[in-house]
Design an enzyme around this catalytic site. Sequence first.
Site, PDB file in Angstrom:
ATOM      1  N   ARG A  46      44.284 -21.299  41.843  1.00 17.94           N
ATOM      2  CA  ARG A  46      43.246 -21.695  42.801  1.00 17.94           C
ATOM      3  C   ARG A  46      43.645 -21.323  44.230  1.00 17.94           C
ATOM      4  NH1 ARG A  46      39.688 -26.469  41.649  1.00 17.94           N
ATOM      5  NH2 ARG A  46      40.414 -27.231  43.660  1.00 17.94           N
ATOM      6  N   ARG A  57      36.744 -12.651  54.679  1.00 15.51           N
ATOM      7  CA  ARG A  57      36.287 -12.897  56.051  1.00 15.51           C
ATOM      8  C   ARG A  57      37.049 -12.024  57.056  1.00 15.51           C
ATOM      9  NH1 ARG A  57      32.162 -14.502  54.477  1.00 15.51           N
ATOM     10  NH2 ARG A  57      31.411 -16.644  54.490  1.00 15.51           N
ATOM     11  N   HIS A  60      35.362  -8.879  56.968  1.00 15.50           N
ATOM     12  CA  HIS A  60      34.095  -8.966  57.715  1.00 15.50           C
ATOM     13  C   HIS A  60      34.339  -8.852  59.223  1.00 15.50           C
ATOM     14  CE1 HIS A  60      32.112 -11.264  54.145  1.00 15.50           C
ATOM     15  NE2 HIS A  60      31.781  -9.982  54.119  1.00 15.50           N
ATOM     16  N   SER A  86      51.497 -20.837  48.744  1.00 13.49           N
ATOM     17  CA  SER A  86      52.208 -21.425  47.611  1.00 13.49           C
ATOM     18  C   SER A  86      52.420 -22.905  47.893  1.00 13.49           C
ATOM     19  CB  SER A  86      53.554 -20.723  47.388  1.00 13.49           C
ATOM     20  OG  SER A  86      54.281 -21.404  46.373  1.00 13.49           O
ATOM     21  N   GLY A  87      51.745 -23.741  47.138  1.00  8.55           N
ATOM     22  CA  GLY A  87      51.882 -25.182  47.343  1.00  8.55           C
ATOM     23  C   GLY A  87      53.332 -25.609  47.223  1.00  8.55           C
ATOM     24  N   SER A  88      53.969 -25.205  46.134  1.00 11.35           N
ATOM     25  CA  SER A  88      55.367 -25.587  45.889  1.00 11.35           C
ATOM     26  C   SER A  88      56.333 -24.835  46.783  1.00 11.35           C
ATOM     27  CB  SER A  88      55.723 -25.288  44.426  1.00 11.35           C
ATOM     28  OG  SER A  88      55.631 -23.889  44.192  1.00 11.35           O
ATOM     29  N   GLY A  89      55.945 -23.636  47.179  1.00  8.57           N
ATOM     30  CA  GLY A  89      56.841 -22.785  47.965  1.00  8.57           C
ATOM     31  C   GLY A  89      57.983 -22.232  47.144  1.00  8.57           C
ATOM     32  N   GLU A  90      57.904 -22.370  45.812  1.00  8.87           N
ATOM     33  CA  GLU A  90      59.027 -21.975  44.946  1.00  8.87           C
ATOM     34  C   GLU A  90      58.616 -21.031  43.819  1.00  8.87           C
ATOM     35  OE1 GLU A  90      62.002 -22.615  45.789  1.00  8.87           O
ATOM     36  OE2 GLU A  90      61.700 -24.244  47.217  1.00  8.87           O
ATOM     37  N   THR A  91      57.340 -20.706  43.672  1.00 12.17           N
ATOM     38  CA  THR A  91      56.925 -19.853  42.553  1.00 12.17           C
ATOM     39  C   THR A  91      57.623 -18.493  42.671  1.00 12.17           C
ATOM     40  OG1 THR A  91      54.838 -21.023  42.488  1.00 12.17           O
ATOM     41  CG2 THR A  91      54.900 -18.911  41.343  1.00 12.17           C
ATOM     42  N   SER A 149      44.573 -29.934  44.389  1.00 13.05           N
ATOM     43  CA  SER A 149      43.210 -29.752  44.915  1.00 13.05           C
ATOM     44  C   SER A 149      43.132 -29.942  46.430  1.00 13.05           C
ATOM     45  CB  SER A 149      42.232 -30.732  44.247  1.00 13.05           C
ATOM     46  OG  SER A 149      42.001 -30.338  42.927  1.00 13.05           O
ATOM     47  N   GLU A 152      44.545 -26.998  48.232  1.00 13.65           N
ATOM     48  CA  GLU A 152      43.682 -25.806  48.114  1.00 13.65           C
ATOM     49  C   GLU A 152      42.440 -25.925  48.992  1.00 13.65           C
ATOM     50  OE1 GLU A 152      45.467 -25.753  43.691  1.00 13.65           O
ATOM     51  OE2 GLU A 152      43.464 -26.517  44.018  1.00 13.65           O
ATOM     52  N   ASP A 160      39.001 -20.892  57.259  1.00 12.99           N
ATOM     53  CA  ASP A 160      37.670 -20.711  57.853  1.00 12.99           C
ATOM     54  C   ASP A 160      37.687 -21.110  59.336  1.00 12.99           C
ATOM     55  OD1 ASP A 160      36.418 -19.557  55.707  1.00 12.99           O
ATOM     56  OD2 ASP A 160      35.330 -21.351  55.083  1.00 12.99           O
TER      57      ASP A 160
END
Length: 185
Positions: A46, A57, A60, A86-91, A149, A152, A160
């Site tokens: 996500r 954008r 655009h 990266s939410g975890s910062g570790e992927t 969630s 994200e 935006d």
Amino acid sequence: MGIRKYENIVLDELNTTLNRIDENAVEEAIRILKQANKVFVLGLGRTGLMGKSFAMRLMHMGKDAYVVGETITPNLEDGDVLIVGSGSGETKGLVQMAEKAKSYQGRVIALTATPNSTITRIADVSIVIQAPTKNKDESDFVSVQPMASLYEQSILLLCDSMILELMDMAEENNDEMFKRHSNLE
Ligand SMILES: O=C([C@H](O)CO)[C@H](O)[C@H](O)COP(=O)(O)O
């Protein structure tokens, strides 16, 4: 129990989380983006979807913007910027790409929910979203929403908002941006 209750929970969480973002980090990211030649956006799941909407954008606005991993995405070089979410910062794959971008003299902007992570140590500037990662048990932050969630949603609204600031700076407007929108649809 109607949907309005849940919408208000989400909006309240977003309001709190967005207000906690360090404005100085965002201004630094905007400064880097303004100077960038090409901009590459990278993220999985996500988070990747939110990144794609930011890349669109930026396109655009007339920026040379790309999504990492797509067939026509060119090479990253000196003067270019990688935005990695990266939410975890570790992927692992994301960490490796961020390291690669640095090795090619690119600048790296991280959008993460983990303040002291591998991604924040690599990035030139890190925008920390105070929201849980997909593994909520390992996170310092809370949300009633599942997994990441809130993180994200926050990056979508943050990006935006950054677009609005970039539009003001570049005196860009909706009509000019719409002219750059795909006409093969
Ligand atoms: O899809 C994801 C999401 O957290 C689900 O809510 C992740 O972004 C994806 O799994 C990659 O993980 P992170 O690097 O921790 O963002």
